[in-house]
Write a protein that holds these residues in place. Structure first.
Motif, PDB file in Angstrom:
ATOM      1  N   VAL A   1       0.834  -1.208   0.000  1.00 17.43           N
ATOM      2  CA  VAL A   1       0.000   0.000   0.000  1.00 17.43           C
ATOM      3  C   VAL A   1       0.868   1.256   0.000  1.00 17.43           C
ATOM      4  O   VAL A   1       0.634   2.199  -0.766  1.00 17.43           O
ATOM      5  N   VAL A   2       1.885   1.269   0.850  1.00 18.47           N
ATOM      6  CA  VAL A   2       2.757   2.437   0.958  1.00 18.47           C
ATOM      7  C   VAL A   2       3.509   2.665  -0.358  1.00 18.47           C
ATOM      8  O   VAL A   2       3.638   3.809  -0.822  1.00 18.47           O
ATOM      9  N   ALA A   3       3.985   1.609  -0.975  1.00 18.19           N
ATOM     10  CA  ALA A   3       4.686   1.743  -2.254  1.00 18.19           C
ATOM     11  C   ALA A   3       3.780   2.357  -3.318  1.00 18.19           C
ATOM     12  O   ALA A   3       4.185   3.253  -4.067  1.00 18.19           O
ATOM     13  N   ALA A   4       2.538   1.884  -3.366  1.00 15.42           N
ATOM     14  CA  ALA A   4       1.594   2.406  -4.357  1.00 15.42           C
ATOM     15  C   ALA A   4       1.275   3.878  -4.095  1.00 15.42           C
ATOM     16  O   ALA A   4       1.170   4.684  -5.043  1.00 15.42           O
ATOM     17  N   MET A   5       1.136   4.246  -2.826  1.00 17.39           N
ATOM     18  CA  MET A   5       0.834   5.641  -2.488  1.00 17.39           C
ATOM     19  C   MET A   5       1.992   6.570  -2.849  1.00 17.39           C
ATOM     20  O   MET A   5       1.786   7.680  -3.350  1.00 17.39           O
ATOM     21  N   HIS A   6       3.234   6.122  -2.623  1.00 15.60           N
ATOM     22  CA  HIS A   6       4.374   6.971  -2.982  1.00 15.60           C
ATOM     23  C   HIS A   6       4.508   7.097  -4.498  1.00 15.60           C
ATOM     24  O   HIS A   6       4.900   8.164  -4.996  1.00 15.60           O
ATOM     25  N   GLU A   7       4.164   6.057  -5.212  1.00  3.61           N
ATOM     26  CA  GLU A   7       4.189   6.159  -6.675  1.00  3.61           C
ATOM     27  C   GLU A   7       3.209   7.220  -7.151  1.00  3.61           C
ATOM     28  O   GLU A   7       3.538   8.069  -7.993  1.00  3.61           O
ATOM     29  N   VAL A   8       2.004   7.201  -6.598  1.00  3.31           N
ATOM     30  CA  VAL A   8       0.996   8.207  -6.963  1.00  3.31           C
ATOM     31  C   VAL A   8       1.466   9.601  -6.564  1.00  3.31           C
ATOM     32  O   VAL A   8       1.334  10.564  -7.332  1.00  3.31           O
ATOM     33  N   ALA A   9       2.023   9.728  -5.355  1.00  2.00           N
ATOM     34  CA  ALA A   9       2.480  11.032  -4.872  1.00  2.00           C
ATOM     35  C   ALA A   9       3.528  11.626  -5.809  1.00  2.00           C
ATOM     36  O   ALA A   9       3.486  12.827  -6.126  1.00  2.00           O
ATOM     37  N   VAL A  10       4.456  10.798  -6.254  1.00  2.00           N
ATOM     38  CA  VAL A  10       5.520  11.290  -7.122  1.00  2.00           C
ATOM     39  C   VAL A  10       4.963  11.692  -8.486  1.00  2.00           C
ATOM     40  O   VAL A  10       5.361  12.723  -9.060  1.00  2.00           O
TER      41      VAL A  10
ATOM     42  N   HIS B   1      18.300   6.722  -3.822  1.00  2.00           N
ATOM     43  CA  HIS B   1      17.804   8.084  -3.598  1.00  2.00           C
ATOM     44  C   HIS B   1      18.399   9.062  -4.612  1.00  2.00           C
ATOM     45  O   HIS B   1      17.700   9.939  -5.133  1.00  2.00           O
ATOM     46  N   GLU B   2      19.703   8.922  -4.876  1.00  2.28           N
ATOM     47  CA  GLU B   2      20.350   9.827  -5.828  1.00  2.28           C
ATOM     48  C   GLU B   2      19.716   9.708  -7.207  1.00  2.28           C
ATOM     49  O   GLU B   2      19.483  10.717  -7.887  1.00  2.28           O
ATOM     50  N   GLU B   3      19.452   8.477  -7.624  1.00  2.43           N
ATOM     51  CA  GLU B   3      18.812   8.277  -8.925  1.00  2.43           C
ATOM     52  C   GLU B   3      17.398   8.838  -8.927  1.00  2.43           C
ATOM     53  O   GLU B   3      16.958   9.460  -9.907  1.00  2.43           O
ATOM     54  N   PHE B   4      16.691   8.637  -7.831  1.00  2.00           N
ATOM     55  CA  PHE B   4      15.332   9.159  -7.707  1.00  2.00           C
ATOM     56  C   PHE B   4      15.320  10.681  -7.832  1.00  2.00           C
ATOM     57  O   PHE B   4      14.518  11.252  -8.583  1.00  2.00           O
ATOM     58  N   ILE B   5      16.228  11.340  -7.141  1.00  2.79           N
ATOM     59  CA  ILE B   5      16.281  12.809  -7.189  1.00  2.79           C
ATOM     60  C   ILE B   5      16.676  13.284  -8.585  1.00  2.79           C
ATOM     61  O   ILE B   5      16.141  14.276  -9.092  1.00  2.79           O
ATOM     62  N   ARG B   6      17.597  12.572  -9.229  1.00  6.02           N
ATOM     63  CA  ARG B   6      18.004  12.940 -10.584  1.00  6.02           C
ATOM     64  C   ARG B   6      16.819  12.892 -11.545  1.00  6.02           C
ATOM     65  O   ARG B   6      16.618  13.808 -12.359  1.00  6.02           O
TER      66      ARG B   6
ATOM     67  N   ALA C   1       8.553   7.945 -10.581  1.00  5.91           N
ATOM     68  CA  ALA C   1       7.484   7.196  -9.909  1.00  5.91           C
ATOM     69  C   ALA C   1       7.847   5.726  -9.790  1.00  5.91           C
ATOM     70  O   ALA C   1       7.574   5.085  -8.773  1.00  5.91           O
ATOM     71  N   GLY C   2       8.486   5.188 -10.844  1.00  3.40           N
ATOM     72  CA  GLY C   2       8.895   3.797 -10.803  1.00  3.40           C
ATOM     73  C   GLY C   2       9.948   3.531  -9.738  1.00  3.40           C
ATOM     74  O   GLY C   2       9.878   2.529  -9.019  1.00  3.40           O
ATOM     75  N   VAL C   3      10.921   4.435  -9.602  1.00  3.17           N
ATOM     76  CA  VAL C   3      11.948   4.276  -8.575  1.00  3.17           C
ATOM     77  C   VAL C   3      11.329   4.402  -7.185  1.00  3.17           C
ATOM     78  O   VAL C   3      11.680   3.660  -6.264  1.00  3.17           O
ATOM     79  N   ALA C   4      10.401   5.338  -7.024  1.00  3.31           N
ATOM     80  CA  ALA C   4       9.731   5.499  -5.728  1.00  3.31           C
ATOM     81  C   ALA C   4       9.006   4.220  -5.340  1.00  3.31           C
ATOM     82  O   ALA C   4       9.103   3.758  -4.189  1.00  3.31           O
ATOM     83  N   TYR C   5       8.280   3.648  -6.281  1.00  4.05           N
ATOM     84  CA  TYR C   5       7.565   2.399  -5.999  1.00  4.05           C
ATOM     85  C   TYR C   5       8.541   1.280  -5.634  1.00  4.05           C
ATOM     86  O   TYR C   5       8.356   0.581  -4.630  1.00  4.05           O
ATOM     87  N   ASP C   6       9.591   1.126  -6.441  1.00  7.10           N
ATOM     88  CA  ASP C   6      10.551   0.046  -6.206  1.00  7.10           C
ATOM     89  C   ASP C   6      11.274   0.221  -4.872  1.00  7.10           C
ATOM     90  O   ASP C   6      11.587  -0.760  -4.188  1.00  7.10           O
TER      91      ASP C   6
END
Length: 223
Positions: A91-100, A185-190, A201-206
């Motif tokens: 659930v948390v992974a899906a919510m962060h994907e949506v948030a991003v 995190h570095e890749e996500f921010i990039r 969004a994909g990195v956030a979910y993963d």
């Protein structure tokens, strides 16, 4: 200005939320161990409040799955259950994907700077083995897109289920896992800085969905 004599609602709400937060944090950080009995009178004495906000907080914690409360019987800290942790993680992974997805187009340079700063503090905490500081920095980093997105329903869901994941992380936190997260995190921010919505969004979910749960024992359920 005179204080309205019949409007104590704000103070009561703040007290109730503060009691809930302190009890929740004490469960998440291991102050109260899985299976430990929680007595409302003892908790009220510890927090310096009446039993009413403690009882209300315990009910909220029961809804979040952090305590097991049965009317007329003892309330205990919930055992760590691998199925419940996996469910919360999904659930948390899906919510962060949506948030991003919602936040990336609106992120400012100040937002990105805050995320980079949080990751630097995360990396430093990992290096010195400070679990508390690492998880706090991690929450701050991922909290930026949640705040920017402004989806209150999503934030409410995260507030309910993230503590369940954090309990498990504290028991499994290790330097290898932490250092891998720094690079992720570095890749996500990039990707966020590049405006790559799908990639970020994909990195956030993963990131959230890859949290390990296999080393935790499943709790026995007796119905």
């Amino acid at each position: 200005m005179p204080i309205p004599p019949n409007d104590p609602g704000v103070g009561r709400t703040l007290l109730r939320d503060d009691v809930h937060r302190r009890l929740r944090d004490a469960i998440v950080d291991g102050t109260f161990a899985p299976g430990e009995q929680l007595r409302d009178l003892e908790l009220a004495t510890w927090l310096g409040v009446s039993r009413t906000p403690v009882r209300e907080a315990l009910l909220r914690l029961a809804h979040s799955g952090l305590v097991l409360a049965q009317p007329g019987r003892s309330t205990i800290v919930s055992p760590l259950d691998v199925r419940e942790i996996r469910d919360a993680r999904d659930v948390v992974a899906a919510m962060h994907e949506v948030a991003v997805r919602e936040a990336v187009p609106a992120l400012t340079e100040a937002d990105l700077t805050a995320m980079r700063d949080a990751n630097r503090r995360f990396a430093a905490a990992v290096d010195r083995g400070d679990v508390e500081a690492a998880l706090q920095a991690d929450d701050e980093l991922h909290g930026v897109p949640v705040t920017v997105g402004g989806n209150r329903a999503l934030a409410t869901v995260l507030e309910q289920f993230t503590p369940t994941i954090r309990r498990a992380e504290r028991l499994q936190f290790g330097s290898a896992q932490g250092h891998a997260s720094v690079a992720r995190h570095e890749e996500f921010i990039r990707l966020c800085a590049a405006g790559d919505v799908a990639g970020a969004a994909g990195v956030a979910y993963d990131t959230w969905h890859s949290l390990p749960t296999g080393d935790l024992p499943a709790a026995d359920r007796t119905g």
